[in-house]
Design a protein around this motif. Structure first.
Motif, PDB file in Angstrom:
ATOM      1  N   GLY A 174      15.659  16.468  25.477  1.00  0.00           N
ATOM      2  CA  GLY A 174      16.595  16.221  24.384  1.00  0.00           C
ATOM      3  C   GLY A 174      16.678  14.755  24.017  1.00  0.00           C
ATOM      4  N   GLY A 190      16.160  26.351  28.607  1.00  0.00           N
ATOM      5  CA  GLY A 190      17.467  26.754  28.094  1.00  0.00           C
ATOM      6  C   GLY A 190      18.004  28.032  28.713  1.00  0.00           C
ATOM      7  N   THR A 238      29.782  25.372  25.671  1.00  0.00           N
ATOM      8  CA  THR A 238      29.579  24.979  24.274  1.00  0.00           C
ATOM      9  C   THR A 238      28.109  24.716  23.992  1.00  0.00           C
ATOM     10  OG1 THR A 238      31.783  23.988  24.210  1.00  0.00           O
ATOM     11  CG2 THR A 238      30.231  23.324  22.495  1.00  0.00           C
ATOM     12  N   VAL A 239      27.437  24.024  24.911  1.00  0.00           N
ATOM     13  CA  VAL A 239      26.009  23.740  24.752  1.00  0.00           C
ATOM     14  C   VAL A 239      25.204  25.038  24.721  1.00  0.00           C
ATOM     15  CG1 VAL A 239      24.010  22.811  25.972  1.00  0.00           C
ATOM     16  CG2 VAL A 239      26.059  21.414  25.694  1.00  0.00           C
ATOM     17  N   SER A 262      25.997  27.107  21.371  1.00  0.00           N
ATOM     18  CA  SER A 262      25.386  26.490  20.192  1.00  0.00           C
ATOM     19  C   SER A 262      23.867  26.554  20.266  1.00  0.00           C
ATOM     20  CB  SER A 262      25.852  25.037  20.058  1.00  0.00           C
ATOM     21  OG  SER A 262      25.546  24.290  21.229  1.00  0.00           O
ATOM     22  N   GLY A 263      23.314  26.449  21.469  1.00  0.00           N
ATOM     23  CA  GLY A 263      21.864  26.584  21.606  1.00  0.00           C
ATOM     24  C   GLY A 263      21.387  27.987  21.290  1.00  0.00           C
ATOM     25  N   MET A 284      21.259  28.364  17.567  1.00  0.00           N
ATOM     26  CA  MET A 284      20.071  27.761  16.950  1.00  0.00           C
ATOM     27  C   MET A 284      18.808  28.567  17.235  1.00  0.00           C
ATOM     28  SD  MET A 284      20.570  23.632  17.149  1.00  0.00           S
ATOM     29  CE  MET A 284      20.772  23.541  18.923  1.00  0.00           C
ATOM     30  N   ALA A 332      25.755  24.366  14.050  1.00  0.00           N
ATOM     31  CA  ALA A 332      25.361  24.566  15.446  1.00  0.00           C
ATOM     32  C   ALA A 332      24.675  23.323  16.002  1.00  0.00           C
ATOM     33  CB  ALA A 332      24.437  25.777  15.564  1.00  0.00           C
ATOM     34  N   HIS A 333      23.848  22.689  15.193  1.00  0.00           N
ATOM     35  CA  HIS A 333      23.154  21.477  15.655  1.00  0.00           C
ATOM     36  C   HIS A 333      24.132  20.344  15.915  1.00  0.00           C
ATOM     37  CE1 HIS A 333      21.292  17.515  14.868  1.00  0.00           C
ATOM     38  NE2 HIS A 333      20.341  17.988  15.648  1.00  0.00           N
ATOM     39  N   HIS A 344      26.096  21.189  19.051  1.00  0.00           N
ATOM     40  CA  HIS A 344      25.185  21.091  20.190  1.00  0.00           C
ATOM     41  C   HIS A 344      24.947  19.630  20.570  1.00  0.00           C
ATOM     42  CE1 HIS A 344      22.208  22.979  22.819  1.00  0.00           C
ATOM     43  NE2 HIS A 344      21.346  22.025  22.500  1.00  0.00           N
ATOM     44  N   SER A 345      24.752  18.781  19.573  1.00  0.00           N
ATOM     45  CA  SER A 345      24.460  17.372  19.836  1.00  0.00           C
ATOM     46  C   SER A 345      25.657  16.658  20.450  1.00  0.00           C
ATOM     47  CB  SER A 345      24.030  16.679  18.536  1.00  0.00           C
ATOM     48  OG  SER A 345      22.867  17.270  17.998  1.00  0.00           O
ATOM     49  N   ASN A 377      26.260  17.923  23.982  1.00  0.00           N
ATOM     50  CA  ASN A 377      25.214  17.432  24.876  1.00  0.00           C
ATOM     51  C   ASN A 377      25.438  15.979  25.262  1.00  0.00           C
ATOM     52  OD1 ASN A 377      23.312  19.430  25.616  1.00  0.00           O
ATOM     53  ND2 ASN A 377      22.570  19.502  23.523  1.00  0.00           N
TER      54      ASN A 377
END
Length: 389
Positions: free
Chosen positions: A188, A222, A285-286, A289-290, A293, A310-311, A314-315, A318
């Motif tokens: 990442g 993942g 949450t990660v 959201s992953g 995506m 979602a991105h 996710h960001s 993360n």
């Protein structure tokens, strides 16, 4: 010679003027051919004024053409508002295939603009610069703490009496989650920030191959992270529930700077914050959201806005999770003497438990918690010889 040249030039100019005066007038140029179709027209000369026509703002493209020939503003206004055109792709597979430009939105940190541009502004103006800065600041703070304060040492000689801190199952769940997390974190970071510190060194070809390999590693790690995360949450949740003394531990910073650690149970309040904040909230949450995506969550409409939101979630999750885990990894390895050995072998010396988790050791001595839960020999801290359990 210069004077001679000047005389010749003057005579030439006089002769040219005389010829021009005596020459017959040139024939008039033929009129430009009139091209068929819509002709250019000054908008100020359009009669009646287009803006005075009733319903001007709601005109269709055909209606506008009657007032302002060649003005396709209504069509482009629909395109910019996210109106879907015709598409032969099925709605279930491509829910917005006919939408050329997304409608206007305002994501946190963006201007009011179409959703694609708004997402780009959030990523390039906030996530990348501030996220990268946050990682560097935390890394520098950890390094400064390590070289100024140093690791937390054990005061006293090992007793040779070992207590089991982590069972084999707990260690297996932890290390599986750690392995997946490290793959996801490295891939990442490279995909998000690699073009700033790796691309200038490696070049486009090697960097392209690296990011392609890391992207696939990210996708494979993942699911392992998601499964191992659930196992870790279920396994360690009971001992991470809030307990008496946790607030005092937080208010005093665990006693790190005073040189005397605050008494705690099996996990201190700092470890509980990492568990509930970094593992439970941010970890879930990660994962969610992953999965969004990857289009693996049922019931969602997987259009561009879903992917953009979602991105961004996710960001952010993360980055925050990575910051918390950087501190956790440091304190579990270099920052605390004996902590890594406890997770590697499962056992810690009584003197270590007395200093770092006194209330937990008191429960063991009182018989409320078994000193050894796994029916195997426990290692000896002094001689290295096994101690029969």
């Amino acid at each position: 010679m210069i004077k001679a040249f000047s005389v010749v030039a003057a005579l030439a100019l006089c002769w040219g003027s005389a010829v021009a005066q005596t020459a017959p007038a040139a024939a008039p140029a033929p009129a430009a051919a009139v091209m068929p179709g819509i002709q250019s027209q000054n908008i100020a000369d359009v009669k009646p004024d287009a803006s005075e026509v009733p319903g001007y703002a709601k005109q269709t493209n055909g209606e506008r053409a009657k007032v302002q020939p060649g003005n396709n503003a209504p069509m482009w206004r629909q395109v910019n508002s996210g109106v879907a055109g015709f598409s032969s792709l099925p709605k279930s597979e491509a829910p917005e295939a006919g939408v050329l430009i997304q409608p206007f939105v305002q994501y946190p940190g963006s201007r009011v603009t179409n959703a694609g541009e708004a997402w780009r502004q959030v990523r390039n103006n906030w996530l990348i610069p501030y996220g990268g800065s946050l990682l560097l600041i935390v890394l520098a703070a950890i390094a400064l703490f390590h070289f100024k304060v140093g690791p937390i040492k054990v005061h006293g000689e090992p007793t040779g009496r070992m207590v089991e801190r982590f069972s084999a199952f707990e260690r297996a769940a932890h290390w599986a989650n750690v392995a997946a997390f490290l793959v996801l974190a490295v891939s990442g970071v490279v995909m998000a920030f690699g073009k700033f510190f790796l691309l200038p060194i490696m070049g486009t070809t090697l960097f392209g191959w690296l990011t392609y390999a890391l992207k696939n590693a990210h996708n494979f790690a993942g699911p392992l992270f998601a499964v191992s995360l659930l196992v870790v949450i279920v396994t360690f949740m009971r001992d991470n529930l809030p307990a008496k003394g946790d607030l005092a531990w937080l208010l005093k910073g665990g006693g790190i700077f005073s040189g005397h650690e605050i008494d705690s149970g099996r996990y201190n309040a700092g470890e509980k914050v990492v568990f509930w904040g970094g593992v439970f909230v941010l970890g879930i949450t990660v994962v969610v959201s992953g999965l969004a995506m990857d289009k693996l969550l049922p019931g969602l409409s997987y259009d561009r806005s879903t992917m953009q939101i979602a991105h961004m979630v996710h960001s952010v999750a993360n980055l925050l999770m990575l910051v918390m885990m950087m501190g956790h990894i440091y304190l579990g390895t270099l920052g605390t003497k004996g902590a890594y050995e406890g997770m590697r072998s499962g056992y810690v010396d009584e003197i270590w438990a007395e200093q770092h988790h006194k209330l937990w050791l008191d429960d063991i001595k009182a018989g409320r918690i078994p000193a050894h839960r796994t029916p195997v020999a426990a290692p000896s801290a002094r001689s290295g010889d096994p101690v029969q359990v």
